[in-house]
Write a protein that holds these residues in place. Structure first.
Motif, mmCIF file in Angstrom:
data_model
loop_
_atom_site.group_PDB
_atom_site.id
_atom_site.type_symbol
_atom_site.label_atom_id
_atom_site.label_comp_id
_atom_site.label_asym_id
_atom_site.label_seq_id
_atom_site.Cartn_x
_atom_site.Cartn_y
_atom_site.Cartn_z
ATOM 1 N N PHE A 133 0.927 -1.128 -0.043
ATOM 2 C CA PHE A 133 0.041 -0.208 0.150
ATOM 3 C C PHE A 133 1.002 1.183 -0.140
ATOM 4 C CE2 PHE A 133 -2.314 3.145 2.411
ATOM 5 C CZ PHE A 133 -3.549 3.597 1.528
ATOM 6 N N TRP A 142 -1.650 4.866 -6.269
ATOM 7 C CA TRP A 142 -3.077 4.913 -5.721
ATOM 8 C C TRP A 142 -3.630 6.282 -5.785
ATOM 9 C CZ3 TRP A 142 -5.783 1.545 -2.360
ATOM 10 C CH2 TRP A 142 -6.672 2.091 -1.655
ATOM 11 N N VAL A 246 -8.401 4.898 5.086
ATOM 12 C CA VAL A 246 -8.075 3.398 5.385
ATOM 13 C C VAL A 246 -8.047 3.396 6.947
ATOM 14 C CG1 VAL A 246 -6.622 2.937 3.404
ATOM 15 C CG2 VAL A 246 -5.628 3.898 5.590
ATOM 16 N N ASN A 264 -9.535 -2.362 3.133
ATOM 17 C CA ASN A 264 -8.693 -1.125 3.495
ATOM 18 C C ASN A 264 -8.206 -1.151 4.843
ATOM 19 O OD1 ASN A 264 -8.701 -0.642 0.858
ATOM 20 N ND2 ASN A 264 -10.411 1.084 0.878
#
Ligand code: F6P
Length: 550
Positions: A133, A142, A246, A264
């Motif tokens: 991530f 992202w 998140v 997430n």
């Protein structure tokens, strides 16, 4: 029911009593005398752990003191409790939980079983998920709801879900991605969120909602406000949440209830205490800032001190030593507080972080069997970066009436990118060394007189000295060194809790205020009757309502 395995009360052990007797003999022995008697003292009372050099020669101890303190540690089972912690035993007795923050920095081949499950596997799965991530956000892959890359990250959390990442972000700022903006929101005062987001663009902002329980009212309220700010700003519906929120939590159910997709969510576990959690998923904001590789370097720093704590002999065991010194001063000098004074601008939040680590862990007054303690437990921990403190409260350290042991922390090399334009770093460190010297050795009346000071001024200009300090020195403040420092203090706090026979891993003391705030809130908003509200609080509530025009 009385626990038949209960150990003898601390202040009734022969080791405690021997220390009491030793304290009487120690009397007002001055560091000047101790240094004069032993030219090797500085060398003998220095210990190395990883990159950290700890000079404790300016502590009010002799070989005998140290031996008696180590005897106390042995008699109170510090090593046994340490091994139980690393093994995953449920040493957090009031919550019946293992205490395994050390598992967060183990290497993947290790095995630690909790309730039949190897927790190390989960730790590494989450680390990998965090790394993937982080890479996606840092590279711009992202995208937010409108297709733009993330430019700002706002961590919303409180206590351990804020202080650790906020402190470490500040400490490691030179290692952070400077093209990303990081903000940390903790206070339920709306001003905190307002100031954090007022210059941000919702299209390029990512919120990290960090809460172990996901029930903490401050965090959930701020998270709701952040969601409203985002959706209003984007003029979007709930579908925008997925790209901008998140969660870091142990509570998937509550995360989903809030409206964050659990895909997430970055998980951690109930065996990670909040104040011991920034090397878990709670460190996601930090990983986004410094990148996965630097984050892993920091974990290696933690691990190095974990290994040292487990294996170094008592005479050379740095966390044990720091813990014992605190027990000595609290128990036998009636010291009430402990100052942590970093000589580093980047360490500006370190002491605030340690306040939770130490005071939430060891601010207890019943022992593990539930009996009131009759010895001092955790000190008040306080301090700010050193040179600023020198021009504020150091007066009291030097000439006040209180016993305040202190840690002076410094780094030999300045951060390269600063360039050290006017030689500030040498001046900064000269201050650190000078303070340690002045606190220890002071300035006698004779020395003041010899300078030709008028007799009536002499008492005012005399420094008693004999104020104990430990100097902690490292070459440079790197991710690994930060990990080493934090682990050093984590284990110091552990040692003290073990000796004082308290549960360092619960925090029931924060519950009462939470419950009462919930009860009082309707009185503020709706004027509801709160049964049993005392006269003072009742009058304050009425005044508040009047001031709000209610
Ligand atoms: O109320 C104290 C406390 O439980 C701390 O121990 C913890 O770090 C903080 O609240 C935040 O808790 P959470 O991460 O569950 O929101």
């Amino acid at each position: 029911m009385a626990d038949t395995n209960a150990r003898p009360r601390l202040d009734q052990t022969p080791q405690w009593n021997a220390l009491g007797k030793h304290r009487e003999e120690f009397g007002d022995t001055h560091l000047r005398e101790l240094f004069a008697a032993d030219p090797e003292r500085a060398e003998r009372y220095t210990v190395q752990v990883g990159d950290l050099t700890l000079d404790y020669s300016k502590q009010l101890v002799t070989d005998e003191t140290l031996q008696l303190l180590r005897d106390l540690a042995a008699a109170t089972g510090v090593a046994e409790l340490r091994d139980a912690m690393f093994r995953g035993d449920k040493i957090n007795i009031t919550e019946n939980r293992a205490v395994l923050h050390t598992a967060l920095r183990t290497q993947s081949a290790e095995v630690i079983d909790v309730d039949g499950e190897n927790v190390v596997e989960g730790v590494h799965q989450v680390l990998t998920k965090m790394s993937t991530f982080s890479d996606r956000v840092r590279s711009g892959e992202w995208k937010g709801h409108t297709g733009k890359a993330i430019k700002a990250v706002v961590n919303v959390g409180i206590g351990g879900s804020d202080l650790g990442p906020a402190m470490a972000y500040e400490a490691l700022r030179p290692y952070t991605a400077r093209d990303l903006t990081f903000r940390f929101v903790s206070n339920v005062d709306g001003a905190d969120l307002h100031e954090a987001v007022r210059d941000l663009d919702p299209e390029t902002t990512l919120f990290i909602i960090a809460s172990k329980t996901f029930t903490t009212i401050e965090t959930i309220t701020n998270a709701k406000a952040a969601k409203k700010w985002l959706l209003d700003g984007l003029a979007a519906d709930e579908s925008a949440v997925a790209k901008h929120f998140v969660a870091l939590s142990t509570n998937g159910e509550k995360v989903a209830e809030f409206g964050i997709d659990t895909a997430n969510m970055f998980e951690f576990w109930d065996w990670v205490g909040g104040r011991y959690s920034f090397d878990s998923a709670i460190g996601l904001s930090l990983m986004l800032a410094i990148g996965p590789d630097r984050f892993r370097e920091m974990l290696a720093g933690f691990r190095l001190v974990d290994e040292h704590f487990k294996t170094a002999p008592p005479e050379a065991n740095a966390p044990l030593l720091l813990g014992l010194l605190g027990v000595w001063y609290g128990g036998f000098f009636d010291a009430q507080s402990h100052a942590v004074l970093p000589y580093s601008h980047y360490m500006s939040k370190f002491t605030a972080y340690l306040q939770q680590l130490d005071m939430e862990s060891n601010g207890k007054s019943v022992d593990r069997e539930g009996n009131p303690v009759s010895w001092q437990t955790g000190p008040v921990v306080w301090g700010t970066p050193g040179t600023n403190g020198q021009h504020a409260y150091y007066q009291l350290l030097h000439q006040g009436t209180k016993m305040i042991p202190a840690d002076l922390i410094g780094f030999a090399r300045p951060i390269a990118e600063l360039g050290d334009l006017a030689g500030q770093h040498d001046l900064l460190m000269a201050n650190l060394f000078a303070q340690g010297q002045a606190l220890a050795f002071g300035k006698t009346a004779e020395e003041v007189e010899a300078e030709g000071v008028a007799a009536e001024q002499v008492p005012h200009r005399t420094f008693r000295g004999n104020h104990p300090t430990t100097t902690i020195l490292a070459a440079e403040l790197t991710p690994s060194v930060l990990g080493q420092l934090v682990a050093l203090y984590e284990h110091k706090v552990f040692v003290q809790g073990a000796i004082w026979n308290i549960d360092s891993f619960d925090q029931w003391g924060v519950e009462l205020g939470k419950v009462l705030a919930k009860r009082v809130e309707p009185a503020l908003t709706e004027g509801a009757e709160v049964p049993g509200l005392d006269a003072s609080t009742s009058a304050l509530v009425a005044r508040y309502r009047a001031l709000r025009g209610r």
